[in-house]
Design an enzyme around this catalytic site. Sequence first.
Site, short mmCIF file in Angstrom:
data_model
loop_
_atom_site.label_atom_id
_atom_site.label_comp_id
_atom_site.label_asym_id
_atom_site.label_seq_id
_atom_site.Cartn_x
_atom_site.Cartn_y
_atom_site.Cartn_z
CG PHE A 66 29.67 70.52 21.33
CD1 PHE A 66 30.42 69.43 21.74
CD2 PHE A 66 30.27 71.46 20.51
CE1 PHE A 66 31.73 69.29 21.37
CE2 PHE A 66 31.59 71.34 20.13
CZ PHE A 66 32.33 70.24 20.57
CE LYS A 67 24.83 75.11 21.87
NZ LYS A 67 26.27 75.00 22.11
CG HIS A 68 19.18 69.62 23.35
ND1 HIS A 68 19.45 70.88 23.81
CD2 HIS A 68 18.91 68.87 24.45
CE1 HIS A 68 19.34 70.89 25.13
NE2 HIS A 68 19.02 69.69 25.54
NE ARG A 122 24.18 64.48 18.07
CZ ARG A 122 24.69 65.71 18.27
NH1 ARG A 122 25.96 65.94 17.99
NH2 ARG A 122 23.95 66.68 18.74
#
Length: 421
Positions: free
Chosen positions: A205-207, A32
Amino acid sequence: MTHLATEALAAEKLALHGGPKTKTTPFGTGRRFGEEEKRLLLEVIDSDVLFYVFGTKVRQMESLMKSMYGVRYASGCSSGTAAVHIALGALGIEPGREVITSSITDMGTLTGVLYQLLVPRFADIDPATYNMSPASVEKLVNRRTGAIIVVHHAGLPADIEALAAIGKKHGIPVIEDCAQAHLTRWKGRLLGTFGDIASYSFNHFKHITTGSGGAVLTNREDLEERVRLFVDKCYFRDGRRRNPYFLAPNYQMTELQGAVAVAQLGKVERIVRRRGELGARLIQGLKQVPGIVPQAVPEGAEHSFFLFVVRVDPAAIPVPVAEFCKALDAEGIPCEPNKITGGMPIYLYDVFQKQSAFPKSRLPFVSRDLGSRVSYPRGLCPVAEDAFEHTFNLGLTEFYTEADVDDMVKGVAKVAAHFRR
Ligand SMILES: Cc1ncc(COP(=O)(O)O)c(C=O)c1O
């Protein structure tokens, strides 16, 4: 799925019973964070300033959000929970007023409501979309209603036009909780731009994520100053005399979070698009499986698939969802039964059932001073309660491949065929 294919799947032994596993290759993964986050973080360290007032990164992330969403004002903050609290604080709703929100959401939607001594009221959901139902909201509106918090749940737009119209009709401000719905559109217009003010979360946990973090967006000029002050102890940071005139927490975003937010905002469009493609493919595949009902996506809604929610129709597949998931897990397809968001309708959490928000007090639920007296008995929102009983969540990330999605469909079809009546 043809009748013959279904029969063939039903004949296959479940992995749980020693049969062949459906998923034999690893799911796609990815990182990420990368070079952009490193570069911007280094710039912050080199600047020797982590405090947003003297730095540049939080301001940069706010400018980016303003231009991405086409709004006049954005403020970074420390979490999505903080963002909802800031929205309520900026609106300046008097203690004791009621706030209507969804029965399916994260506690972060409610924390600020309780801290502001506002009284939560819970709307039931639509059985096909799991988003709050405008009809249920309308029934809860009364002269004490101080705000409606619309939760765009799972990455699927709620019926925001109808909900915003209810707010307008009754003169009630609308907060859009977009924690689960970054850069998501309803009829081509971005969520967060329909109501009076919107909140976002950058939790893990988000986009997109800054570890913890959040943002508040608004087009309302009259809310700008109060948002800024509610983030920061009601301190004016522009050299004006320090003398707070209302109670506000410290919900500052640091420059480190701001730097990561800038990098992450550069990725959000791609992440949302990719999840949209994979989610649509998964829905198409699962729709062919009798007894399996993926979350409905209404005409005009773009789904950004924060969650992927699936219903097991008990009339066709009479098995507890936990048992279904145990078999699916054994096929190599991770799933979470009875989860949606939160694991139960939020009003069934102890803090609401025991009215234990504050020690030795039933504030804000029951109070003579506030004129409040509410309780949240089981059965309050029957559609939401039923939804938890019969659904499971499938994992879906932007790193998955088409082959992963096809394997997920195969696994679900195999387990469904096994348990089907
Ligand atoms: C709908 C919704 N609102 C608010 C929050 C709170 O966000 P945070 O965890 O950043 O405080 C969340 C987080 O899960 C959420 O899903």
